[in-house]
Design a protein around this motif. Structure first.
Motif, PDB file in Angstrom:
ATOM      1  N   PHE A  44     -29.492  18.879   8.698  1.00  0.00           N
ATOM      2  CA  PHE A  44     -28.612  19.271   7.583  1.00  0.00           C
ATOM      3  C   PHE A  44     -28.469  18.140   6.578  1.00  0.00           C
ATOM      4  N   ALA A  45     -28.306  16.907   7.073  1.00  0.00           N
ATOM      5  CA  ALA A  45     -28.156  15.765   6.169  1.00  0.00           C
ATOM      6  C   ALA A  45     -29.424  15.529   5.361  1.00  0.00           C
ATOM      7  N   VAL A  46     -30.600  15.636   5.998  1.00  0.00           N
ATOM      8  CA  VAL A  46     -31.862  15.397   5.291  1.00  0.00           C
ATOM      9  C   VAL A  46     -32.092  16.474   4.237  1.00  0.00           C
ATOM     10  N   ARG A  47     -31.840  17.731   4.620  1.00  0.00           N
ATOM     11  CA  ARG A  47     -32.031  18.821   3.646  1.00  0.00           C
ATOM     12  C   ARG A  47     -31.035  18.700   2.498  1.00  0.00           C
ATOM     13  N   SER A  48     -29.819  18.298   2.787  1.00  0.00           N
ATOM     14  CA  SER A  48     -28.835  18.137   1.721  1.00  0.00           C
ATOM     15  C   SER A  48     -29.248  17.021   0.768  1.00  0.00           C
ATOM     16  N   ASP A  49     -29.753  15.916   1.309  1.00  0.00           N
ATOM     17  CA  ASP A  49     -30.204  14.826   0.439  1.00  0.00           C
ATOM     18  C   ASP A  49     -31.394  15.258  -0.402  1.00  0.00           C
ATOM     19  N   ASP A  50     -32.307  16.041   0.202  1.00  0.00           N
ATOM     20  CA  ASP A  50     -33.478  16.510  -0.533  1.00  0.00           C
ATOM     21  C   ASP A  50     -33.059  17.410  -1.697  1.00  0.00           C
ATOM     22  N   ALA A  51     -32.113  18.297  -1.442  1.00  0.00           N
ATOM     23  CA  ALA A  51     -31.641  19.182  -2.513  1.00  0.00           C
ATOM     24  C   ALA A  51     -30.839  18.411  -3.554  1.00  0.00           C
ATOM     25  N   ARG A  52     -30.128  17.362  -3.115  1.00  0.00           N
ATOM     26  CA  ARG A  52     -29.277  16.608  -4.047  1.00  0.00           C
ATOM     27  C   ARG A  52     -30.098  15.896  -5.105  1.00  0.00           C
ATOM     28  N   TRP A  53     -31.147  15.159  -4.659  1.00  0.00           N
ATOM     29  CA  TRP A  53     -31.877  14.380  -5.664  1.00  0.00           C
ATOM     30  C   TRP A  53     -32.695  15.286  -6.589  1.00  0.00           C
ATOM     31  N   ARG A  54     -33.141  16.435  -6.089  1.00  0.00           N
ATOM     32  CA  ARG A  54     -33.830  17.374  -6.974  1.00  0.00           C
ATOM     33  C   ARG A  54     -32.854  17.975  -7.980  1.00  0.00           C
ATOM     34  N   ASP A  55     -31.652  18.278  -7.515  1.00  0.00           N
ATOM     35  CA  ASP A  55     -30.659  18.835  -8.429  1.00  0.00           C
ATOM     36  C   ASP A  55     -30.286  17.830  -9.512  1.00  0.00           C
ATOM     37  N   GLN A  56     -30.187  16.544  -9.147  1.00  0.00           N
ATOM     38  CA  GLN A  56     -29.880  15.527 -10.159  1.00  0.00           C
ATOM     39  C   GLN A  56     -30.988  15.429 -11.208  1.00  0.00           C
ATOM     40  N   LEU A 195     -34.218   7.453   4.151  1.00  0.00           N
ATOM     41  CA  LEU A 195     -33.098   8.141   4.786  1.00  0.00           C
ATOM     42  C   LEU A 195     -33.553   8.942   6.006  1.00  0.00           C
ATOM     43  N   PHE A 196     -34.706   9.606   5.886  1.00  0.00           N
ATOM     44  CA  PHE A 196     -35.224  10.407   6.997  1.00  0.00           C
ATOM     45  C   PHE A 196     -35.466   9.531   8.235  1.00  0.00           C
ATOM     46  N   TRP A 197     -36.159   8.409   8.047  1.00  0.00           N
ATOM     47  CA  TRP A 197     -36.462   7.546   9.187  1.00  0.00           C
ATOM     48  C   TRP A 197     -35.204   6.867   9.720  1.00  0.00           C
ATOM     49  N   LEU A 198     -34.268   6.550   8.827  1.00  0.00           N
ATOM     50  CA  LEU A 198     -33.011   5.964   9.292  1.00  0.00           C
ATOM     51  C   LEU A 198     -32.227   6.960  10.146  1.00  0.00           C
ATOM     52  N   VAL A 199     -32.170   8.200   9.673  1.00  0.00           N
ATOM     53  CA  VAL A 199     -31.467   9.230  10.450  1.00  0.00           C
ATOM     54  C   VAL A 199     -32.191   9.497  11.765  1.00  0.00           C
ATOM     55  N   THR A 200     -33.528   9.505  11.727  1.00  0.00           N
ATOM     56  CA  THR A 200     -34.291   9.736  12.965  1.00  0.00           C
ATOM     57  C   THR A 200     -34.036   8.633  13.985  1.00  0.00           C
ATOM     58  N   ALA A 201     -34.093   7.378  13.512  1.00  0.00           N
ATOM     59  CA  ALA A 201     -33.830   6.267  14.431  1.00  0.00           C
ATOM     60  C   ALA A 201     -32.397   6.306  14.958  1.00  0.00           C
ATOM     61  N   GLY A 202     -31.449   6.628  14.057  1.00  0.00           N
ATOM     62  CA  GLY A 202     -30.061   6.725  14.510  1.00  0.00           C
ATOM     63  C   GLY A 202     -29.871   7.814  15.549  1.00  0.00           C
ATOM     64  N   CYS A 203     -30.535   8.960  15.347  1.00  0.00           N
ATOM     65  CA  CYS A 203     -30.429  10.048  16.330  1.00  0.00           C
ATOM     66  C   CYS A 203     -31.017   9.626  17.677  1.00  0.00           C
ATOM     67  N   ALA A 204     -32.173   8.972  17.632  1.00  0.00           N
ATOM     68  CA  ALA A 204     -32.784   8.521  18.886  1.00  0.00           C
ATOM     69  C   ALA A 204     -31.872   7.539  19.620  1.00  0.00           C
ATOM     70  N   LEU A 205     -31.278   6.610  18.851  1.00  0.00           N
ATOM     71  CA  LEU A 205     -30.380   5.640  19.475  1.00  0.00           C
ATOM     72  C   LEU A 205     -29.147   6.322  20.054  1.00  0.00           C
ATOM     73  N   LEU A 206     -28.574   7.262  19.299  1.00  0.00           N
ATOM     74  CA  LEU A 206     -27.383   7.955  19.790  1.00  0.00           C
ATOM     75  C   LEU A 206     -27.695   8.823  21.007  1.00  0.00           C
ATOM     76  N   VAL A 207     -28.884   9.427  21.038  1.00  0.00           N
ATOM     77  CA  VAL A 207     -29.263  10.216  22.223  1.00  0.00           C
ATOM     78  C   VAL A 207     -29.392   9.308  23.439  1.00  0.00           C
TER      79      VAL A 207
END
Length: 439
Positions: A44-56, A195-207
């Protein structure tokens, strides 16, 4: 012949192994649940960021195209005039292209577009087919359209088209054409990838952290079950170990009596002694099991320790041994039955092992005002091989079950006291039982 479930050579799991397998499955389920939740939030966060920068970007390009449309003029012959647009604002960067829809094709299927103006030296260059495609999409929809494409040099770009209408157009009339602009998206795409790789690494660490926490929590959850299973296995091992020898002796006596090879009176006497010994063993096993499981509740009360010790000595058959008691008045806060059993076990251990073979035992018992009971013998002392684990089961010595000292140690610790062993003044072992004094 059927084979056991689980494949060739499969064996049934022990209760302890089943509990540990349950712990592993609980950990895996906890980690999987956390992973599903984290992946959903990350997506959800990645898709929201993708839509945000395109909308800007679309908002910025919408402003550029709206300004450009305001500068377009229509001549008396109905043709577009882009001179004001070219003279007022540079159309090279960002690139601005103006396309008109041919009257014969406007509003019927795919419009046939004619390029009215294109920048001579644009800062970004894309294939003409892409410009026509985004303009056609805007004319067909009658609203803004945006595509992601690649420039001729391979750089990612965002194409944006805004339709415009003739000055005298009424409601429902097709657009007169479209203005197309574009902008590079390399920086935005790079930020999105970071952002994608940061979120991916964060998810792996949190898991991983959630798996570790789940393993810890499940370990704490199954620890009582493992403790109970361990106590049960220890009790069964104690019972099997201690009852095997007297049961075999009883069977031998019964077989001897049936064959008539010995006097029946002697057989009955020996059977009675074995039965009494087995009764004491069973009683000791049950007491130890209750102490280990915590089901034995302490009936604490003010207790004259010196009188209890003297009573235990009087009730214990000495059989030619010499027992000396030196007691001071002492009051402790303890359970009388458990303390009586602990003192009796210490005295019985001294009488059994506190003398040389064939010689009478000499035992000294002292009761101090501080709630201590000292039992000292003149035997050979503590063997080095059992000194470090003296209060564990099966550790007392040859000919003994090893439960007496174990129960005495458990009684001491249940009351918040201690039981220690060292070498005494008589050359043998000395055990000191300390109980909390009554207020």
């Amino acid at each position: 012949m059927r084979r056991p479930a689980g494949g060739r050579g499969a064996r049934a799991l022990t209760p302890t192994e089943r509990v540990r397998r349950l712990r592993r499955r609980t950990t895996a389920l906890f980690a999987l649940t956390s992973a599903v939740g984290l992946v959903a939030m990350a997506a959800f966060a990645v898709r929201s960021d993708d839509a945000r920068w395109r909308d800007q970007l679309d908002r910025t390009m919408d402003g550029d195209t709206s300004w450009a449309i305001g500068l377009l003029e229509t001549g008396e012959d109905g043709r577009l005039d882009t001179n004001a647009l070219v003279e007022t604002m540079g159309t090279g960067c960002p690139p601005l292209s103006v396309l008109s829809a041919a009257p014969s094709a406007a509003g019927t299927g795919d419009p046939r577009l004619v390029v009215e103006h294109a920048p001579a030296r644009p800062c970004l260059s894309v294939p003409a087919a892409d410009v026509r495609a985004v303009a056609a999409a805007a004319v067909r929809a009658g609203d803004a359209a945006a595509f992601d494409r690649r420039a001729t040099d391979g750089e990612p770009v965002r194409l944006f088209a805004m339709p415009f209408f003739a000055p005298d157009a009424g409601e429902g009339d097709p657009p007169q054409g479209a203005v197309v602009t574009m902008t590079a998206t390399s920086d935005q795409a790079a930020d999105h990838r970071r952002l994608f790789w940061l979120v991916t690494a964060g998810c792996a660490l949190l898991v991983a952290v959630s798996a570790a926490v789940g393993h810890l929590l499940s370990g704490r959850a199954v620890r009582p079950a493992l403790s109970v299973l361990g106590q049960q296995e220890a009790f069964l091992a104690d019972a099997a170990h201690d009852l095997r020898t007297p049961a075999a002796s009883l069977r031998t006596l019964a077989e001897t009596a049936l064959r008539g090879e010995t006097d029946s009176t002697d057989v009955l006497k020996r059977t009675l002694r074995l039965a009494e010994g087995m009764g004491r063993l069973v009683d000791g096993l049950l007491t130890r099991a209750r102490l280990m499981s915590g089901t034995a509740t302490l009936a604490r009360e003010p207790l004259r320790l010196d009188q209890l010790v003297e009573a235990v000595v009087a009730e214990t058959p000495a059989e030619g041994h010499r027992v000396t008691v030196r007691a001071e008045e002492s009051v402790v806060d303890a359970d009388p039955d458990l303390v009586r059993r602990a003192v009796a076990n210490l005295l019985g251990n001294a009488l059994a092992h506190g003398h040389l073979p064939g010689a009478p035992a000499e035992v000294r018992i002292g009761v101090g005002r501080d709630g201590s009971v000292t039992v000292e013998d003149a035997g050979p002392g503590l063997p080095p091989e059992v000194a470090g684990a003296l209060f564990e089961r099966f550790r007392s010595g040859a000919g003994s079950t090893g439960l007496g000292l174990s129960i005495a140690s458990w009684v001491a610790h249940a009351h918040g006291g201690t039981l220690t062993a060292d070498r005494g003044d008589l050359g043998g072992a000395r055990f000191v039982l300390r109980l909390p004094a009554a207020p």
